[in-house]
Write an enzyme that holds these catalytic residues in place. Structure first.
Site, PDB file in Angstrom:
ATOM      1  N   LYS A   1       0.847  -1.196   0.000  1.00 43.75           N
ATOM      2  CA  LYS A   1       0.000   0.000   0.000  1.00 43.75           C
ATOM      3  C   LYS A   1       0.881   1.244   0.000  1.00 43.75           C
ATOM      4  CE  LYS A   1      -1.886   2.589   3.074  1.00 43.75           C
ATOM      5  NZ  LYS A   1      -1.759   3.846   2.306  1.00 43.75           N
TER       6      LYS A   1
ATOM      7  N   GLU B   1      10.650   0.698   9.975  1.00 45.90           N
ATOM      8  CA  GLU B   1      11.649   1.732   9.729  1.00 45.90           C
ATOM      9  C   GLU B   1      10.948   3.054   9.996  1.00 45.90           C
ATOM     10  OE1 GLU B   1      13.334   4.514   8.241  1.00 45.90           O
ATOM     11  OE2 GLU B   1      13.455   3.629   6.237  1.00 45.90           O
TER      12      GLU B   1
ATOM     13  N   CYS C   1      13.781  10.206   6.727  1.00 47.31           N
ATOM     14  CA  CYS C   1      13.723   9.610   8.064  1.00 47.31           C
ATOM     15  C   CYS C   1      15.031   9.786   8.829  1.00 47.31           C
ATOM     16  CB  CYS C   1      13.359   8.138   7.961  1.00 47.31           C
ATOM     17  SG  CYS C   1      14.377   7.238   6.786  1.00 47.31           S
TER      18      CYS C   1
ATOM     19  N   GLU D   1      10.548  14.824  15.723  1.00 45.25           N
ATOM     20  CA  GLU D   1      10.793  14.765  14.287  1.00 45.25           C
ATOM     21  C   GLU D   1       9.897  15.798  13.594  1.00 45.25           C
ATOM     22  OE1 GLU D   1       9.426  11.308  11.817  1.00 45.25           O
ATOM     23  OE2 GLU D   1      11.515  11.267  11.187  1.00 45.25           O
TER      24      GLU D   1
HETATM   25  P1  NAI Z   1       2.157   7.793   8.440  1.00 49.04           P
HETATM   26  O1  NAI Z   1       3.167   6.976   9.143  1.00 49.04           O
HETATM   27  O2  NAI Z   1       0.833   7.920   9.101  1.00 49.04           O
HETATM   28  O3  NAI Z   1       1.935   7.216   6.960  1.00 49.04           O
HETATM   29  C1  NAI Z   1       2.818   6.296   6.358  1.00 49.04           C
HETATM   30  C2  NAI Z   1       2.005   5.163   5.737  1.00 49.04           C
HETATM   31  O4  NAI Z   1       1.261   4.508   6.753  1.00 49.04           O
HETATM   32  C3  NAI Z   1       1.001   5.626   4.689  1.00 49.04           C
HETATM   33  O5  NAI Z   1       0.936   4.679   3.655  1.00 49.04           O
HETATM   34  C4  NAI Z   1      -0.297   5.633   5.465  1.00 49.04           C
HETATM   35  O6  NAI Z   1      -1.431   5.462   4.653  1.00 49.04           O
HETATM   36  C5  NAI Z   1      -0.108   4.440   6.382  1.00 49.04           C
HETATM   37  N1  NAI Z   1      -0.940   4.445   7.588  1.00 49.04           N
HETATM   38  C6  NAI Z   1      -1.382   5.523   8.292  1.00 49.04           C
HETATM   39  N2  NAI Z   1      -2.119   5.124   9.338  1.00 49.04           N
HETATM   40  C7  NAI Z   1      -2.159   3.771   9.310  1.00 49.04           C
HETATM   41  C8  NAI Z   1      -2.768   2.774  10.143  1.00 49.04           C
HETATM   42  N3  NAI Z   1      -3.501   3.101  11.208  1.00 49.04           N
HETATM   43  N4  NAI Z   1      -2.567   1.471   9.831  1.00 49.04           N
HETATM   44  C9  NAI Z   1      -1.814   1.125   8.760  1.00 49.04           C
HETATM   45  N5  NAI Z   1      -1.233   2.014   7.947  1.00 49.04           N
HETATM   46  C10 NAI Z   1      -1.405   3.333   8.208  1.00 49.04           C
HETATM   47  O7  NAI Z   1       2.792   9.241   8.186  1.00 49.04           O
HETATM   48  P2  NAI Z   1       2.036  10.593   7.777  1.00 49.04           P
HETATM   49  O8  NAI Z   1       0.781  10.714   8.574  1.00 49.04           O
HETATM   50  O9  NAI Z   1       1.952  10.645   6.315  1.00 49.04           O
HETATM   51  O10 NAI Z   1       3.078  11.726   8.253  1.00 49.04           O
HETATM   52  C11 NAI Z   1       3.043  12.242   9.580  1.00 49.04           C
HETATM   53  C12 NAI Z   1       4.439  12.411  10.125  1.00 49.04           C
HETATM   54  O11 NAI Z   1       5.069  11.148  10.188  1.00 49.04           O
HETATM   55  C13 NAI Z   1       5.399  13.250   9.273  1.00 49.04           C
HETATM   56  O12 NAI Z   1       5.283  14.602   9.553  1.00 49.04           O
HETATM   57  C14 NAI Z   1       6.733  12.707   9.681  1.00 49.04           C
HETATM   58  O13 NAI Z   1       7.178  13.315  10.870  1.00 49.04           O
HETATM   59  C15 NAI Z   1       6.465  11.263   9.954  1.00 49.04           C
HETATM   60  N6  NAI Z   1       6.849  10.421   8.817  1.00 49.04           N
HETATM   61  C16 NAI Z   1       8.020   9.759   8.900  1.00 49.04           C
HETATM   62  C17 NAI Z   1       8.454   9.003   7.855  1.00 49.04           C
HETATM   63  C18 NAI Z   1       9.755   8.290   7.941  1.00 49.04           C
HETATM   64  O14 NAI Z   1      10.206   7.717   6.957  1.00 49.04           O
HETATM   65  N7  NAI Z   1      10.383   8.290   9.077  1.00 49.04           N
HETATM   66  C19 NAI Z   1       7.698   8.876   6.600  1.00 49.04           C
HETATM   67  C20 NAI Z   1       6.444   9.574   6.624  1.00 49.04           C
HETATM   68  C21 NAI Z   1       6.061  10.330   7.697  1.00 49.04           C
END
Ligand code: NAI
Ligand code: MG
Length: 422
Positions: free
Chosen positions: A115, A190, A224, A325
């Site tokens: 996904k 990760e 990240c 972060e």
């Molecule tokens: P997120 O972690 O919520 O989204 C990443 C993935 O997880 C997306 O595909 C999303 O649809 C999915 N996801 C979201 N909620 C889920 C759930 N309950 N169960 C399963 N999958 C789920 O990140 P988001 O909301 O896009 O960004 C928020 C903050 O997260 C950013 O501001 C940043 O600080 C951090 N982030 C960190 C990343 C990294 O690589 N360390 C990457 C993306 C965001």
């Protein structure tokens, strides 16, 4: 059709490399259109990574093991694909993030339900089409779009998914860990970071300043392992911070399709609000703005999600901008005086994804590399990724490793077979 043999899997991955090569411009364009990053991904990173996995596909094997009763029992291990993998990826690098999951799945012979993030789904869909084009039977690799709370959660909770490979926020990581309990899924996580980048006074300051700046500003800080806490030895603090601020002021922020652009926009209005919120928090906490500090408001860029590369000086270790972060182009410059002190402060975080160190003293470099609690330590460089190197977190930055031979273990089961011979 039965399962693919290792040699068939290798051939398939190499065909996939050719298909990506043939569609390279389109794939790069999709990434830029979706999340704004400057056009042009690294072929070495994307195609090189798949070729690395292709090589490993025929090199996976178990071991023979001498049991405690040699002569009576003989034992060996078999490596088997873990089964159905659910991959959930973020939006900050759609093409590389999809490849990081596809490589080990194809090398080990797992099936995949991937996904992509709701903000950036097109590149993964196109990669899925390319796999069908080169002859992968439908159903082996499945790209499923949707929101996290619905489609993502369905994968995380599904009883027939054997492993989840997740990249994203810590908050969502916690949901995935809880969901995994339903059927004891394997996980690799990760997650985020607040990585230290440590500059000693004996460093090559020009190279270190560029590295410290791009260690945060690359991809608009949406990385990240961004080295967002820059620790600078006191005697060079003022000079070094001035250099970094100068680099920040001259970076060309703009449309990712403009070849002159070095830094694109943030991915979304939501991310913009979040990052601008942190800029306000930093100012209220008393940090000093040396460069940037706000949105770009002039002309066409004022309508987009563009933020100035920002350098905060005199940041205290416990400020929110130094502990949380941000995922935007925001650098915190922090002075230090001694080796042991900076090690302790660098490690004083709940994260542990990466760290950078700049020094010309070889013994100091090795000593600090051993004491940093993080999965990657870059010495006199930053953000070097290589398919052969394990990448992953300590502590709340997650567990499991991506890349390297190590990652394949995460996608395989090991079975011990014992034969009585006596
Ligand atoms: P997120 O972690 O919520 O989204 C990443 C993935 O997880 C997306 O595909 C999303 O649809 C999915 N996801 C979201 N909620 C889920 C759930 N309950 N169960 C399963 N999958 C789920 O990140 P988001 O909301 O896009 O960004 C928020 C903050 O997260 C950013 O501001 C940043 O600080 C951090 N982030 C960190 C990343 C990294 O690589 N360390 C990457 C993306 C965001
Ligand atoms: Mg989220």
């Amino acid at each position: 059709m039965g399962p693919f043999t290792p040699f068939e899997r290798q051939e398939l991955i190499l065909k996939f490399c050719d298909a990506i090569e043939a569609n390279w411009d389109e794939l790069c364009l999709l990434d830029t259109l979706e999340m704004g990053a400057p056009y042009g991904r690294s072929r070495r990173e994307i195609i090189g990574r798949l070729r690395f996995c292709a090589g490993l596909a025929t090199a996976l094997h178990g071991e023979t093991i001498a049991t405690s009763v040699p002569g009576e029992a003989f034992a060996y291990t078999l490596k088997e694909p873990v089964g159905v993998v659910g991959a959930i990826i973020p939006w900050n690098g759609p093409l590389p993030a999809t490849i990081w999951k596809l490589g080990p799945v194809l090398a080990t012979g797992c099936a995949l339900v991937l996904k992509p993030a709701e903000e950036a789904s097109l590149t993964a869909l196109r990669l899925g089409e390319l796999l069908l084009d080169i002859g992968l039977p439908p159903g082996v690799i499945n790209i499923v779009t949707g929101f996290g709370e619905t489609a993502g959660a369905a994968i995380a909770n599904h009883p027939d998914v054997d492993k989840v490979a997740f990249t994203g926020s810590n908050e969502t990581g916690r949901h995935i860990v809880r969901a995994s309990a339903s059927n004891m899924k394997r996980l690799s996580l990760e997650l985020g970071g607040k990585s230290p980048h440590i500059i000693f006074a004996d460093a090559d300051l020009e190279a270190a300043a560029r590295s410290a700046a791009m260690g945060v500003f690359a991809n608009s800080g949406q990385v990240c392992c961004a080295g967002t806490r820059v620790f600078i030895e006191k005697p060079i603090y003022d000079e070094f911070v001035a250099r970094v601020a100068e680099i920040a002021r001259h970076l060309k922020v703009g449309n990712g399709l403009d070849p002159a652009t070095e830094i694109g926009p943030l991915v979304s209005g939501q991310q913009l609000d979040r990052v601008v919120g942190y800029l306000d928090i930093g100012k209220r906490e008393g940090a000093e703005v040396l460069a940037g500090g706000g949105r770009l408001t002039e002309g066409a860029l004022g309508k987009g999600f563009f933020v100035q590369p920002t350098v905060f000086a005199n940041v205290g270790d416990s400020m929110r901008i130094a502990t949380e972060e941000i995922f935007g182009p925001v650098l915190s410059a922090i002075p230090f005086t001694e080796f042991d002190e900076v090690v302790a402060r660098a490690n004083d975080t709940r994260f542990g994804l990466a760290a950078g160190v700049w020094t010309r003293d070889l013994s100091k470099a090795h000593r600090i590399a051993a004491r940093i609690r993080a999965g990657s330590v870059w010495i006199n460089c930053y953000n070097i990724f290589d398919a052969a190197l394990p990448f992953g977190g300590y502590r709340e930055s997650g567990y499991g490793r991506e890349s390297g031979i190590q990652q394949l273990e995460e996608y395989m089961q090991v079975k011990a077979v014992t034969i009585q011979v006596g």
